[in-house]
Structures are given as structure tokens and as C-alpha cells.
Design an enzyme around this catalytic site. Structure first.
Site, PDB file in Angstrom:
ATOM      1  N   ASP A  19      22.532  42.583   1.877  1.00 53.82           N
ATOM      2  CA  ASP A  19      23.876  42.030   1.677  1.00 53.82           C
ATOM      3  C   ASP A  19      24.922  43.137   1.591  1.00 53.82           C
ATOM      4  O   ASP A  19      24.912  43.954   0.676  1.00 53.82           O
ATOM      5  CB  ASP A  19      23.897  41.195   0.393  1.00 53.82           C
ATOM      6  N   HIS A  36      24.306  39.151   4.163  1.00 55.86           N
ATOM      7  CA  HIS A  36      25.105  38.108   3.533  1.00 55.86           C
ATOM      8  C   HIS A  36      25.265  36.916   4.481  1.00 55.86           C
ATOM      9  O   HIS A  36      25.416  37.078   5.682  1.00 55.86           O
ATOM     10  CB  HIS A  36      26.478  38.696   3.186  1.00 55.86           C
TER      11      HIS A  36
END
Length: 231
Positions: free
Chosen positions: A169, A200
Site C-alpha cells: 500500500d 492500495h
């Protein structure tokens, strides 16, 4: 588009998209938006959950800045606007609006009285805060941002929380992920899963980082979690 209006605790009201299953009474899931507003992605999630037997409500959390925002992740201009909205978002008022949404969810026509939340990105952070600051029966956080700074509230988590974390992420650095996992690993109400090799928004269908394998696994875990805690 099916909508309801929810009164804010400090005055005014905000729109929420609603999708209902064929059969009621049913549990309600408050779907908490990403930074793009109550857009087609959020509405599709609501509709899919409704087809699985849940009433869903997705409130417009950006209404204090600009009601009815519906943008995508497909252009630089939209990303710029999304981050502008994110940076201008008042988390405390957002929490209040979600608490009011949960209240409305418990009494909405067809509700069986049980309410969970499910949030993505910004909404993932807000789902964590619903676990610490609301009476939601359960909460699901997908790649929530900024949770590492809110671990001091974890002692207030009384109902089950499921967390999905993207190992790559770009908005939740590795150090932040490690802090989150270490801080919550012994909490009896928290179940956290890290998904290796994904970025993400790995569960956003049509998004740049969509990963079918990880999204499917997260969905399976979420479905079992919701069935266990809301049925």
C-alpha cells in the site's frame, strides 16, 4: 437512484444511497466511501451486498464540502479533486454523521436491527473509528489510511473488526502496517489479514491496482465475517 436523507447531529442533512435485498427483514451494512464520493463503485458495492441479502446505506460524507460528489480514479484532475476533498474532510464530523447513519439504519424499513459497517480507503479508517466510537455490531476495514495514529483507541473496540491490509500500500507505508498489526494482534475482537504483492485499492473493480485473487479472498473472508456477526 434510491436515496434517503439523514439528519446531522449539528444541523442540516445529507444524502445516502440505499439498496435493498429481495427479502426482509435483513441486517444493514453502512458502506463507507473512498475519497471519490458516493460514485458508481460504491453504488455497485451496495447493490452486490443487497443481492447477498443485506440492506445497504452509503452516506455522502463530503456533503459539508460539496454535496453529491461522484468522481472516478481515471484522471489526474479527479485525483487532485479527491485529495482536496480528503484534506478538507473533518474526521470528527464524519464520525458524527456515521453514528447518525447507524441510528437510521437500525430503524430503516426492513431492518432486523443489526448493523455493520464496511469502509474502503478513507472509509477503511472510518470503519475502524466506528469500531472504537459507535455501537455497530461489526465493522470491516479495507486498506484504511491513518489507522496507525489511532491505535490508542483500540481498547474501546467491543464488537468484531475485520481488517484487510495491502502489503504494498503506497498510502500505508510498511512501518505503519507493522505498527497496526503489532498493536492489534492480541486484541480479541480484531481479525487482520495482510495481502502480499498488492497495492492500495486492490479490491476496487476496474481500478489500476485491482487484484482478482486478493479481492476474491478478501470478499470470502468478509462474507463469512458478516454472516457470523449479523445473521
Amino acid at each position: 437512484m434510491p436515496e434517503i436523507n439523514i439528519k446531522a447531529a449539528d444541523g442540516g442533512s445529507f444524502m445516502a444511497y440505499v439498496a435493498k435485498p429481495k427479502a426482509t427483514p435483513a441486517p444493514v451494512i453502512v458502506v463507507i466511501q473512498e475519497i471519490f464520493g458516493v460514485n458508481e463503485v460504491m453504488r455497485d458495492i451496495c447493490n452486490d451486498l443487497a443481492s447477498d441479502g443485506f440492506i445497504t446505506i452509503c452516506p455522502d460524507l463530503f456533503w459539508r464540502q460539496e454535496p453529491g460528489i461522484q468522481i472516478t480514479d481515471q484522471s489526474e484532475a479527479e485525483w487532485a479533486r479527491a485529495f482536496e476533498l480528503f484534506n478538507g474532510f473533518d474526521v470528527e464530523k464524519g464520525v458524527s454523521d456515521l453514528v447518525e447513519t447507524i441510528k437510521a439504519a437500525r430503524s430503516i424499513d426492513g431492518s432486523n436491527g443489526k448493523v455493520g459497517t464496511m469502509g474502503f480507503c478513507l472509509g477503511g479508517k472510518m470503519a475502524y473509528l466506528m469500531a472504537t466510537r459507535s455501537d455497530a455490531d461489526c465493522n470491516v476495514s479495507y486498506y484504511g489510511v491513518g489507522i496507525q495514529d489511532l491505535l490508542g483507541e483500540s481498547a474501546k473496540i467491543k464488537n468484531p473488526l475485520l481488517m484487510h491490509i495491502a502489503a504494498l500500500d503506497k498510502f500505508v507505508p510498511k512501518e505503519a502496517q507493522e505498527k497496526i498489526l503489532a498493536g492489534l494482534k492480541d486484541h480479541p475482537q480484531v481479525e487482520a489479514h495482510a495481502y502480499p504483492g498488492v497495492d492500495h485499492a486492490f479490491a476496487r473493480i476496474g481500478g489500476e491496482h485491482y487484484n482478482k485473487e486478493a479481492a476474491t479472498l478478501a470478499h470470502q473472508r468478509t462474507a463469512a465475517f458478516l454472516k457470523n456477526n449479523l445473521s
